[in-house]
Every structure is written in structure tokens, then in C-alpha cells.
Design a protein around this motif. Structure first.
Motif, PDB file in Angstrom:
ATOM      1  N   VAL B  39     102.434  28.626  22.164  1.00 44.73           N
ATOM      2  CA  VAL B  39     103.627  29.326  22.643  1.00 44.73           C
ATOM      3  C   VAL B  39     103.276  30.049  23.939  1.00 44.73           C
ATOM      4  O   VAL B  39     102.322  30.825  23.960  1.00 44.73           O
ATOM      5  CB  VAL B  39     104.120  30.364  21.599  1.00 44.73           C
ATOM      6  N   ASP B  40     104.010  29.773  25.000  1.00 46.39           N
ATOM      7  CA  ASP B  40     103.818  30.527  26.240  1.00 46.39           C
ATOM      8  C   ASP B  40     104.730  31.749  26.210  1.00 46.39           C
ATOM      9  O   ASP B  40     105.838  31.687  25.681  1.00 46.39           O
ATOM     10  CB  ASP B  40     104.126  29.665  27.461  1.00 46.39           C
ATOM     11  N   PHE B  41     104.255  32.828  26.814  1.00 48.48           N
ATOM     12  CA  PHE B  41     104.977  34.096  26.699  1.00 48.48           C
ATOM     13  C   PHE B  41     104.946  34.866  28.009  1.00 48.48           C
ATOM     14  O   PHE B  41     103.907  34.960  28.661  1.00 48.48           O
ATOM     15  CB  PHE B  41     104.339  34.943  25.589  1.00 48.48           C
ATOM     16  N   ARG B  99     101.052  28.599  33.115  1.00 45.29           N
ATOM     17  CA  ARG B  99     101.968  27.753  32.328  1.00 45.29           C
ATOM     18  C   ARG B  99     101.886  26.307  32.820  1.00 45.29           C
ATOM     19  O   ARG B  99     101.672  26.066  34.011  1.00 45.29           O
ATOM     20  CB  ARG B  99     103.404  28.273  32.426  1.00 45.29           C
ATOM     21  N   CYS B 100     102.120  25.360  31.914  1.00 50.35           N
ATOM     22  CA  CYS B 100     102.168  23.965  32.365  1.00 50.35           C
ATOM     23  C   CYS B 100     103.463  23.756  33.155  1.00 50.35           C
ATOM     24  O   CYS B 100     104.434  24.485  32.980  1.00 50.35           O
ATOM     25  CB  CYS B 100     102.038  22.989  31.189  1.00 50.35           C
ATOM     26  N   SER B 101     103.458  22.797  34.038  1.00 50.35           N
ATOM     27  CA  SER B 101     104.586  22.648  34.973  1.00 50.35           C
ATOM     28  C   SER B 101     104.935  21.176  35.163  1.00 50.35           C
ATOM     29  O   SER B 101     104.159  20.283  34.819  1.00 50.35           O
ATOM     30  CB  SER B 101     104.226  23.266  36.325  1.00 50.35           C
ATOM     31  N   ASN B 116     108.180  21.230  30.077  1.00 48.09           N
ATOM     32  CA  ASN B 116     107.033  21.977  30.591  1.00 48.09           C
ATOM     33  C   ASN B 116     107.357  23.463  30.564  1.00 48.09           C
ATOM     34  O   ASN B 116     108.512  23.876  30.692  1.00 48.09           O
ATOM     35  CB  ASN B 116     106.673  21.514  32.002  1.00 48.09           C
ATOM     36  N   CYS B 117     106.320  24.265  30.394  1.00 50.99           N
ATOM     37  CA  CYS B 117     106.535  25.698  30.149  1.00 50.99           C
ATOM     38  C   CYS B 117     107.212  26.391  31.323  1.00 50.99           C
ATOM     39  O   CYS B 117     108.046  27.272  31.132  1.00 50.99           O
ATOM     40  CB  CYS B 117     105.221  26.376  29.800  1.00 50.99           C
ATOM     41  N   HIS B 118     106.863  26.003  32.542  1.00 52.10           N
ATOM     42  CA  HIS B 118     107.501  26.686  33.672  1.00 52.10           C
ATOM     43  C   HIS B 118     109.015  26.493  33.646  1.00 52.10           C
ATOM     44  O   HIS B 118     109.779  27.453  33.755  1.00 52.10           O
ATOM     45  CB  HIS B 118     106.949  26.211  35.021  1.00 52.10           C
ATOM     46  N   VAL B 180     108.340  27.330  23.315  1.00 54.29           N
ATOM     47  CA  VAL B 180     107.492  26.308  22.704  1.00 54.29           C
ATOM     48  C   VAL B 180     106.869  25.523  23.844  1.00 54.29           C
ATOM     49  O   VAL B 180     107.576  24.915  24.650  1.00 54.29           O
ATOM     50  CB  VAL B 180     108.327  25.366  21.802  1.00 54.29           C
ATOM     51  N   CYS B 181     105.544  25.541  23.944  1.00 58.17           N
ATOM     52  CA  CYS B 181     104.880  24.812  25.034  1.00 58.17           C
ATOM     53  C   CYS B 181     105.300  23.342  24.985  1.00 58.17           C
ATOM     54  O   CYS B 181     105.336  22.729  23.925  1.00 58.17           O
ATOM     55  CB  CYS B 181     103.366  24.944  24.933  1.00 58.17           C
ATOM     56  N   GLY B 182     105.614  22.794  26.164  1.00 53.73           N
ATOM     57  CA  GLY B 182     106.141  21.432  26.219  1.00 53.73           C
ATOM     58  C   GLY B 182     105.092  20.330  26.198  1.00 53.73           C
ATOM     59  O   GLY B 182     105.420  19.149  26.325  1.00 53.73           O
ATOM     60  N   ALA B 183     103.826  20.700  25.993  1.00 50.54           N
ATOM     61  CA  ALA B 183     102.740  19.716  26.126  1.00 50.54           C
ATOM     62  C   ALA B 183     102.562  18.881  24.861  1.00 50.54           C
ATOM     63  O   ALA B 183     101.745  19.202  24.004  1.00 50.54           O
ATOM     64  CB  ALA B 183     101.434  20.436  26.476  1.00 50.54           C
ATOM     65  N   ASP B 184     103.317  17.793  24.758  1.00 49.27           N
ATOM     66  CA  ASP B 184     103.184  16.918  23.585  1.00 49.27           C
ATOM     67  C   ASP B 184     102.181  15.796  23.809  1.00 49.27           C
ATOM     68  O   ASP B 184     101.869  15.048  22.891  1.00 49.27           O
ATOM     69  CB  ASP B 184     104.544  16.330  23.200  1.00 49.27           C
TER      70      ASP B 184
END
Ligand SMILES: [Zn+2]
Lengths: 52, 312
Positions: B39-41, B99-101, B116-118, B180-184
Motif C-alpha cells: 500500500v502506498d501512502f 511511488r511506481c509510475s 501505477n501508484c502515482h 493499493v499499489c498497482g504493481a501486479d
């Protein structure tokens, strides 16, 4: 080894921090404080890099 | 506090985030529904979005893995404890990675569009009028990272389980933005996307009393202390013709202090002088000795790190 005189150049912020230590009772004067620092510092153990 | 009723509950689905208003004294619980989900915050001062959580400051104070018993700090010149981590059942988080982008997923994986988190952070905080440029580096919860001896950071798989949670106590009114981090397609969340439960509780007096005190200092400045407190409304940068620099404490001239060393003191000085750094510059070598001594005697935090305890 002969003695030597070193000119320690300090700006006013550096001066203030050391003056506070003098006011705190660490030494009677700035010069005495510098000498105390020399007396109480430990030489680096052999092999430890000087940058650390 | 497991029997306590939340004042708010929300299941954050994969690909999404949620901007939440938290009042000082409320707890945000971020909980694994299935486990193994990063989880990114981010968080902002609810009344002044220019004050925001700063990973750099947080990492300097608490290290690379802030966990139970640490704070999330705002950026200089505010530098206030915004939130306190009161519980962290898994205990692995990260403040090294941004964050991932979208750039990451396009450049490395060839996706035209990918969660992606950004962009998820941007979309969640858009509810409050913020722009994609207002997303900041994130506190990455349940994210396992390592630093190699060569100094690069790497991500590993994680083992958080259903029910693992982090409780964040708001120490000021904040807009909290988890996603929810988007890195699947990465190991961050073990190659999957899973939902996350969000709950808000009122902290008890005991929970608030258990938060360690942090200093209140003159240096923690807010807009009323700024020379320029106006938020810039245009994008172009143009020099102000009337600008006069006001750098603090300048100029910084140096004045000499003559130190007469006798033979014994000179020998000791020579043993201490770091000649590989300072060469034959006695002045610099002596200044190093004096301020290193001061650090040893007076500094209660690591060199370069702020002190956060209020105890003497
Ligand atoms: Zn992410």
C-alpha cells in the motif's frame, strides 16, 4: 617535538556553539576548550579510514 | 481496540486509492484483506496542503523501515510529526522507493496504460482539487526492500497475511491518501493485486497519551514565518526585479583564535590530525578535532539527523 601555534578560524555560528560549551562550564575559555578537545580525543584505531 | 466500532470503513479495490479526512486524534487502520499487498501512502495537512509527509526527513530520523513507534514527518521548513505508527503487525515498510509510475510500466514492461501508484494517488487526491504534480514520495507499507553493499535498493517478495495491519494516529488534521499499489507484474505484492480494508477509529485517551512527545521548535516554520507565503499561481518562472537576498546569518566571515600548543599537545594533535583529508592544513584538522569532540559530548542524535525526543 616542538610546540606550535595554530590559528583556528571560526565563523560566528561555529564560535557560538563553542562559546555555549564554555558557558556550560566545559572549560574556562575557548582556548582551554580547544585544548580539552585535543586532550580527550582518541586517535583512530589503525586501519580505520580517516573519512569516517 | 479490536472490539471498537470504526467511524468509517472502506474496502479499497485493486487499481484504486482513497483520500480520507482524518481529524487529530483519529486512527487510520490499513489492513490486509487477503495478505501480501503493498500500500502506498501520502498525507497532507488538511488545512494547508503545502505541508506534506516527507520520506527523506522520515528516513533520516527512523531509517529505511519505519515501523511501530515511529512518526511520519512533514517536509522542511515545517518538520512536524504528522502521524504516529501506533501498530504495525507485519513490520516491513519502505521509504527508499518512490511511488511506481506510468513511466516505469511503459519503459520496462511496454504498457500503454497500467495501474501505477502515482496515477492512482493523483486520481484519489483529485477529489480535493490537487493535481498530478502534488503527489509526493510515498510511505510504502508492507513493502520489503533491501539495500545492497554497493548502495542500490532492491525489492523482495513479502509475507504479510490476512489481518496484518498498520494503525496511524493523526497528530494533526490530515488528508490521508492510501492506495493499493498497482504493481501486479512485480514481486512487490508477490505478482498480484488484492483489496485492502481501511477503517477509521477514534483514538482513546490512553492511545494518545502513549504517543511520545516531539519537540516544538522555532525552526518549525509555517507560512506566517515565510518571506514569501503566497502560493505561486502561474507556471512560468520569472525573476522578481525587487528581490533582495535575505540569507540567514550572512555574511559568514571567519575570525582567528590563536591556540598555542606545547610540545606534548602538539604531539597529541599530530596523532589526531586527519592528514589524508586535510593535508598540512592544521586549521582544518584542528576544527575537525574540536567539533568531533563536541559531537561526542553534546549531540544526542546521529550526525546530521534531527533530534526528536524532548527528554534531556
Ligand atoms: Zn506501486
Amino acid at each position: 617535538m616542538a610546540g606550535k601555534t595554530i590559528k583556528l578560524w571560526l565563523n560566528h555560528q561555529q564560535h557560538e556553539l563553542l562559546e555555549r560549551a564554555v558557558a556550560d562550564g566545559a572549560a574556562p575559555s575557548l582556548e582551554a576548550l580547544v585544548k580539552r578537545a585535543i586532550a580527550e580525543s582518541q586517535p583512530l584505531p589503525a586501519g580505520q579510514p580517516e573519512v569516517k | 481496540m479490536s472490539e471498537r466500532q470504526p467511524v468509517f470503513e472502506w474496502i479499497m479495490q485493486p487499481g484504486t486509492g482513497k483520500a480520507l479526512e482524518l481529524r487529530k486524534g483519529q486512527i487510520l487502520r490499513i489492513e490486509q484483506v487477503l495478505g501480501a499487498q503493498c500500500v502506498d501512502f501520502n498525507c497532507f495537512n488538511l488545512h494547508d496542503y503545502k505541508e506534506f509527509m516527507h520520506c527523506g526527513r522520515t528516513r533520516t530520523v527512523h531509517g529505511f523501515n519505519p515501523s511501530k513507534g515511529t512518526f511520519l514527518w512533514s517536509a522542511p521548513p515545517r518538520e512536524r510529526a504528522m502521524m504516529y505508527i501506533a501498530e504495525d503487525t507485519y513490520g516491513r515498510n519502505d521509504v527508499l522507493f518512490p511511488r511506481c509510475s506510468a513511466y516505469l510500466y511503459e519503459s520496462a514492461y511496454g504498457y500503454h496504460t497500467h495501474t501505477n501508484c502515482h496515477d492512482i494517488q493523483s486520481e484519489a487526491q483529485r477529489e480535493y482539487g490537487l493535481t498530478p504534480d502534488d503527489v509526493h514520495d510515498s510511505f510504502n507499507m508492507f513493502m520489503c526492500t533491501e539495500v545492497t553493499l554497493e548502495g542500490s535498493a532492491t525489492i523482495t517478495r513479502q509475507q504479510s497475511r490476512k489481518g496484518d495491519h498498520i494503525d496511524l494516529i493523526a497528530l494533526m488534521d490530515v488528508l490521508a491518501v492510501p492506495n493499493v499499489c498497482g504493481a501486479d507484474v512485480m514481486r512487490t505484492s508477490n505478482f498480484g493485486l488484492k483489496p485492502i480494508r481501511l477503517q477509521i477509529f477514534e483514538a482513546t485517551d490512553e492511545e494518545m497519551a502513549a504517543v511520545p512527545a516531539t519537540p516544538t521548535l522555532r525552526s518549525q516554520r509555517t507560512p506566517k514565518d515565510f518571506v514569501n507565503s503566497q502560493i505561486k499561481a502561474t507556471r512560468e518562472l520569472v525573476a522578481d526585479e525587487s528581490y533582495v537576498p535575505q540569507f540567514a546569518n550572512t555574511p559568514l566571515p571567519e575570525t582567528p583564535l590563536e591556540i598555542e600548543l606545547d610540545a606534548e599537545e602538539t604531539a597529541r594533535f599530530e596523532a589526531l590530525a586527519r592528514r589524508s583529508i586535510y593535508g598540512d592544513d592544521d586549521d582544518s584538522a584542528l576544527r575537525d578535532i574540536v567539533f568531533s569532540w563536541w559531537e561526542n559530548r553534546y549531540l544526542s542524535s546521529a550526525s546530521g539527523a534531527p533530534r526528536i525526543s524532548t527528554a534531556e
